[in-house]
Design an enzyme around this catalytic site. Structure first.
Site, PDB file in Angstrom:
ATOM      1  N   ALA A   3       1.052  -1.601   0.221  1.00 28.64           N
ATOM      2  CA  ALA A   3      -0.231   0.343   0.027  1.00 28.64           C
ATOM      3  C   ALA A   3       1.233   1.300  -0.335  1.00 28.64           C
ATOM      4  CB  ALA A   3      -1.111  -0.065   1.011  1.00 28.64           C
ATOM      5  N   GLY A  12       0.732  -5.076   1.183  1.00 29.01           N
ATOM      6  CA  GLY A  12      -0.310  -5.337   0.223  1.00 29.01           C
ATOM      7  C   GLY A  12       0.422  -5.428  -1.571  1.00 29.01           C
ATOM      8  N   GLU A  19      -0.733  -9.280  -0.152  1.00 30.50           N
ATOM      9  CA  GLU A  19      -1.639  -9.866  -0.392  1.00 30.50           C
ATOM     10  C   GLU A  19      -2.305  -9.637  -1.563  1.00 30.50           C
ATOM     11  OE1 GLU A  19      -1.942  -6.524   2.767  1.00 30.50           O
ATOM     12  OE2 GLU A  19      -3.836  -7.989   4.200  1.00 30.50           O
ATOM     13  N   GLU A  55       3.734  -4.890   7.612  1.00 29.52           N
ATOM     14  CA  GLU A  55       2.762  -3.476   7.830  1.00 29.52           C
ATOM     15  C   GLU A  55       3.307  -3.559   9.401  1.00 29.52           C
ATOM     16  OE1 GLU A  55       1.781  -6.199   5.584  1.00 29.52           O
ATOM     17  OE2 GLU A  55      -0.031  -6.104   4.622  1.00 29.52           O
TER      18      GLU A  55
HETATM   19  C1  LIG Z   1      -2.452  -1.634   5.582  1.00 27.18           C
HETATM   20  C2  LIG Z   1      -1.048  -1.651   5.257  1.00 27.18           C
HETATM   21  C3  LIG Z   1      -1.001  -2.048   3.842  1.00 27.18           C
HETATM   22  C4  LIG Z   1      -1.371  -2.844   3.258  1.00 27.18           C
HETATM   23  C5  LIG Z   1       0.685  -2.264   3.548  1.00 27.18           C
HETATM   24  O1  LIG Z   1       0.842  -2.467   2.760  1.00 27.18           O
HETATM   25  S1  LIG Z   1       1.460  -0.854   4.272  1.00 27.18           S
HETATM   26  C6  LIG Z   1       2.974  -0.876   2.932  1.00 27.18           C
HETATM   27  C7  LIG Z   1       3.878  -2.333   3.223  1.00 27.18           C
HETATM   28  N1  LIG Z   1       4.975  -2.094   2.301  1.00 27.18           N
HETATM   29  C8  LIG Z   1       5.956  -2.055   2.735  1.00 27.18           C
HETATM   30  O2  LIG Z   1       6.178  -1.401   4.604  1.00 27.18           O
HETATM   31  C9  LIG Z   1       7.587  -2.298   2.616  1.00 27.18           C
HETATM   32  C10 LIG Z   1       7.859  -0.819   2.597  1.00 27.18           C
HETATM   33  N2  LIG Z   1       8.858  -0.637   1.665  1.00 27.18           N
HETATM   34  C11 LIG Z   1      10.486  -0.974   1.555  1.00 27.18           C
HETATM   35  O3  LIG Z   1      10.681  -2.012   2.635  1.00 27.18           O
HETATM   36  C12 LIG Z   1      11.641  -0.557   0.363  1.00 27.18           C
HETATM   37  O4  LIG Z   1      11.204   0.657   0.411  1.00 27.18           O
HETATM   38  C13 LIG Z   1      11.340  -1.669  -0.425  1.00 27.18           C
HETATM   39  C14 LIG Z   1      12.089  -2.835  -0.347  1.00 27.18           C
HETATM   40  C15 LIG Z   1      10.064  -1.332  -0.795  1.00 27.18           C
HETATM   41  C16 LIG Z   1      12.903  -0.932  -1.303  1.00 27.18           C
HETATM   42  O5  LIG Z   1      14.289  -0.517  -1.289  1.00 27.18           O
HETATM   43  P1  LIG Z   1      14.807   0.326  -0.874  1.00 27.18           P
HETATM   44  O6  LIG Z   1      14.598  -0.576  -2.812  1.00 27.18           O
HETATM   45  O7  LIG Z   1      16.258   0.065   0.002  1.00 27.18           O
HETATM   46  O8  LIG Z   1      14.197   1.558  -1.571  1.00 27.18           O
HETATM   47  P2  LIG Z   1      13.907   3.063  -0.271  1.00 27.18           P
HETATM   48  O9  LIG Z   1      13.425   1.751   0.712  1.00 27.18           O
HETATM   49  O10 LIG Z   1      14.746   3.709  -0.304  1.00 27.18           O
HETATM   50  O11 LIG Z   1      12.382   3.246  -1.390  1.00 27.18           O
HETATM   51  C17 LIG Z   1      12.441   4.602  -2.072  1.00 27.18           C
HETATM   52  C18 LIG Z   1      11.570   5.470  -2.290  1.00 27.18           C
HETATM   53  O12 LIG Z   1       9.914   4.414  -2.518  1.00 27.18           O
HETATM   54  C19 LIG Z   1       9.763   5.177  -1.526  1.00 27.18           C
HETATM   55  N3  LIG Z   1       9.261   3.783  -0.676  1.00 27.18           N
HETATM   56  C20 LIG Z   1       9.065   2.567  -0.807  1.00 27.18           C
HETATM   57  N4  LIG Z   1       7.687   1.682  -0.517  1.00 27.18           N
HETATM   58  C21 LIG Z   1       6.842   3.199  -0.480  1.00 27.18           C
HETATM   59  C22 LIG Z   1       5.468   1.839   0.001  1.00 27.18           C
HETATM   60  N5  LIG Z   1       4.715   1.489   0.022  1.00 27.18           N
HETATM   61  N6  LIG Z   1       4.191   3.578  -0.090  1.00 27.18           N
HETATM   62  C23 LIG Z   1       4.784   4.395  -0.484  1.00 27.18           C
HETATM   63  N7  LIG Z   1       6.208   5.429  -0.902  1.00 27.18           N
HETATM   64  C24 LIG Z   1       7.320   3.728  -0.314  1.00 27.18           C
HETATM   65  C25 LIG Z   1      10.148   5.418  -0.635  1.00 27.18           C
HETATM   66  O13 LIG Z   1       9.484   6.653   0.967  1.00 27.18           O
HETATM   67  C26 LIG Z   1      11.885   6.468  -0.811  1.00 27.18           C
HETATM   68  O14 LIG Z   1      11.102   7.070  -1.732  1.00 27.18           O
HETATM   69  P3  LIG Z   1      12.065   8.796  -1.756  1.00 27.18           P
HETATM   70  O15 LIG Z   1      12.549   8.472  -0.666  1.00 27.18           O
HETATM   71  O16 LIG Z   1      12.566   7.848  -3.160  1.00 27.18           O
HETATM   72  O17 LIG Z   1      11.243   9.345  -1.636  1.00 27.18           O
END
Ligand SMILES: C/C=C(\C)C(=O)SCCNC(=O)CCNC(=O)[C@H](O)C(C)(C)COP(=O)(O)OP(=O)(O)OC[C@H]1O[C@@H](n2cnc3c(N)ncnc32)[C@H](O)[C@@H]1OP(=O)(O)O
Length: 719
Positions: A61, A100, A103, A123
């Protein structure tokens, strides 16, 4: 945001397209819903394959959306209709399928993953549970035990492990979309009901209660007051006891509570703060995106004590070539043995080849002549470090960076003895350096933006969370720590015991109370620093040491402990008692209670009853108050950087965001009022006086933390 493509005759491809991680934003969800409906309407299409743009399935998400009003198709309903669809749905997972994202894949009828893909339900790390059916579908695939472990920890797993657990049906070394299409073609027409996880019965077994109790005990022990892991256990338990629809109701109820919690806000703040820290900026306008870091391949490490060993290990593990230098053969030999053993153990654990070929051990500075960067990690002594720095300048190439691993010495003073002040920066690693994630990169008044960029890039490469900070005694972390320690000591003088203070801090969520940490680090370390800084000298009466030094209140308790040889864990006695020197289990020591009573009697202090609330207020608010001063001084670029330092270097509970975030949550006017109150009672402690920035933010209506940077900018422009 989701692209629809017709592939071979019976297959449609839906590509999630929201770089960089294809987060399931409202636009992506709308795109998916539209694309699915297009596929369902097309009689020629018999199967749909889901994939992500740029070989990245989905990071889950869109976390940014949680702080606003949610719009677009709800994820739960969208995934349900995908699963319920009469056409075959297959997920082609490359890159990551997280939260998500996974999921969504669990809602598909089949899942194919590339060998390099990583899957997980993280999450819980954001203060949630997998609230799009993950807590009900995953256990129906893997069983309760594995689901509990994955959902309560948020651990990411490899495609191979996902295959073993039954989460994916096939793993391919090649293109997952291609493999998913082939799989789809081979199963089109087969009944879909057995593939619909929501139709499976609850995964009840006779030991469900005991398995869940064990999991609950584990998460309570590890989570330090975090709500989400507990809710995760409750939701997974529902998958074992209740039919899917009832389990989903339970998931939603738990999710609603978590969604509104301040813990979830704190954890999401921490997620973005961590990523923001890499986007460093200096007061002169240099920034991460306008400064180029040149490449570093070969690094010199000077000093193979505890810190140098950890630093060398981190560098080698990241594939850098390292020349490790010691001053005499005996120390070199013992350093070599330790570093080699650490690297071999690590390689064995990870099942990779030993990287020892990247290491050279040296006794002469000349062997550093062709390195790109040096990290000096000798003893914390200014004169010794200055000698090393000037010796280095005789052998290093002109452009080689010199970094000092110091926990608080003046980087400018060190730079002055070199022929390259612009190429000198501090790199404050935290012990043990190969384990702790935090790295403070300290820029001096002459450090060039390029030098900062190189140090930050190197830190990132060795997988540290790097924060650029200015040069002042203790930098950010230790400057704040000093005030936190001072308050803890004053609380002992006033009537508390070490275990009472530690218990309050641990209940708040700290990994370890401050007195346990002090015992672990060694009380002699601070004693030496206080001696070197002139706080302890021959003019101090060792029997009745003064409680007033350098114009303010001073607590001599730790010095008195050191005089008794109580250095902490290493001597088996410190603030606590240990079974033997080196043992880790801290036990309250009756001798310390007597010692504190005698001390109070000697100085005429009437002991007070100290509440846990007072411990937290005096410790946590003092940390934040000093954080505001650090912001005023321009030593940290923003409150997020301070919080990241406390989260990764000082055991601050992540579900409380960090000291600055905590202050913003409690309310800045409350913090101000409390600081005024404690300062009134303790006028001999100047650090309790509320900082100017705190007063100003309150006067300006306590803006949200995301706006503080603007207020700080205004403050600076008026100075
Ligand atoms: C209810 C809740 C539900 C259903 C959910 O899904 S909650 C979200 C669950 N997902 C996560 O927790 C994953 C979070 N992200 C990561 O673990 C990592 O970003 C990654 C493994 C996906 C990629 O890692 P990496 O390559 O090292 O890159 P960064 O971590 O630096 O991320 C790059 C930019 O993307 C933005 N980001 C990452 N994930 C999300 C997200 N789920 N939503 C919005 N934005 C996301 C992150 O902030 C970085 O942004 P910038 O700093 O470049 O602006």
């Amino acid at each position: 945001m989701a692209r629809y493509t017709r592939l071979t005759e019976p297959i449609a491809l839906i590509t999630l397209n929201n770089p960089p991680v294809n987060a399931l934003s409202s636009a992506v969800r709308s795109g998916i819903v539209d694309s699915v409906s297009q596929a369902l309407k097309d009689d020629q299409v018999k199967a749909v394959v889901f994939c992500g743009e740029n070989r990245m399935f989905s990071g889950g998400a869109d976390i940014k959306e949680f702080s606003g009003s949610m719009s677009g198709p709800p994820l739960v309903r969208m995934i349900h209709s995908i699963e319920a669809s009469e056409k075959l749905m297959v997920a082609a997972i490359e890159g990551v399928a997280l939260g998500g994202g996974l999921e969504l894949a669990l809602g598909c009828h089949y899942r194919v993953a590339n060998t390099k893909a990583r899957l997980g339900l993280p999450e819980v790390t954001l203060g949630f549970l997998p609230g799009a059916g993950g807590t009900q579908r995953l256990p129906r695939l893997t069983g309760i035990t594995a689901a509990l472990e994955l959902i309560t920890t948020g651990r990411q797993i490899s495609a191979q492990e996902a295959l073993q657990l039954g989460i994916v049906d096939q793993v391919t070394e090649g293109n997952a979309v291609q493999a998913a299409m082939e799989l789809a073609l081979s199963v089109i027409g087969q009944p879909l009901n057995p593939r619909r996880l929501s139709l499976r019965p609850p995964v009840w077994s006779a030991d469900v209660d005991s398995v869940c109790e064990v999991a609950l005990a584990r998460v309570k022990q590890h989570s330090r007051g975090a709500m989400a892991p507990v809710a995760c256990v409750q939701a997974v338990r529902a998958a074992a006891m209740l039919p899917y629809s009832k389990g989903m109701e339970k998931e939603r109820q738990l999710m609603d509570t978590l969604f509104r919690s301040s813990q979830a806000r704190a954890l999401q703040y921490a997620f973005f703060a961590q990523r923001n820290a890499g986007k460093w900026s200096l007061p002169n306008g240099a920034r991460w995106n306008n400064t180029k870091a040149r490449d570093v391949q070969r690094v010199g490490v000077i000093g193979l004590g505890t810190m140098g060993r950890g630093i060398a290990v981190s560098l080698v593990k990241a594939g850098l070539s390292v020349v490790a230098l010691e001053s005499d053969a005996k120390q070199l030999e013992s350093g070599k043995k330790a570093v080699t053993a650490m690297l071999q153990r690590d390689a064995q654990r990870r099942g990779v080849g030993s990287p020892l070929h990247l290491l050279t051990f040296a006794l002469s500075f000349h062997q550093l002549k062709d390195v790109d960067l040096v990290i000096e990690a000798v003893f914390e002594d200014m004169n010794l470090k200055k000698r090393v720095f000037s010796d280095l300048c005789k052998v290093l190439r002109a452009g080689t960076l010199i970094c000092t691993n110091t926990s608080g010495l003046n980087v400018d003073e060190l730079a002055k003895v070199t022929d390259r002040q612009h190429l000198v920066v501090g790199m404050h690693f935290f012990a043990p350096a190969h384990v702790m994630k935090l790295l403070e990169v300290v820029y001096g008044s002459r450090s060039s933006p390029e030098a900062v960029a190189v140090a930050m890039a190197l830190g990132k490469r060795i997988q540290k969370v790097c924060v650029a900070v200015g040069n002042c005694p203790g930098f950010v972390g230790n400057r704040m720590l000093k005030l936190y320690m001072d308050q803890s000591l004053y609380l002992l003088e006033e009537g508390a015991t070490p275990e009472q203070v530690d218990q309050a801090l641990e209940e708040f969520g700290f990994a370890m109370g401050i007195f346990k940490v002090a015992d672990l680090s060694g009380l002699d370390v601070g004693w030496r620093v206080r001696k070197a800084s002139g706080l302890i000298g021959p003019d101090i009466d060792p029997v009745n040491p003064s409680r007033w030094r350098l114009g303010q209140r001073y607590c001599p308790l730790p010095d008195m402990l050191c005089q008794q040889g109580r250095f902490g864990q290493k001597t088996g006695r410190g603030w606590y008692l240990y079974n033997s020197p080196g043992s880790k289990e801290a036990k309250p020591d009756p001798e310390i209670l007597n010692f504190l009573e005698d001390y109070r009697l000697k100085y005429g202090i009437t002991p007070q009853r100290i509440s846990s609330q007072e411990v937290i207020e005096r410790c946590a608010f003092s940390l934040a108050n000093e954080g505001f001063r650090i912001l005023e001084d321009g030593i940290a670029a923003g409150p997020e950087d301070i919080d990241v330092i406390y989260l990764f270097g000082y055991g601050w509970p992540r579900h409380r965001g960090g000291p600055m975030f905590y202050a913003s949550q409690v309310g800045l006017s409350v913090v101000l009022e409390k600081m005024e109150h404690y300062h009134r009672i303790h006028p001999d402690v100047p650090s309790l006086e509320p900082s100017r920035l705190l007063r100003r933010l309150v006067a300006e209506g306590s803006p949200p933390i995301q706006q503080w940077r603007n207020h700080i900018k205004n403050l600076h422009s008026q100075l």
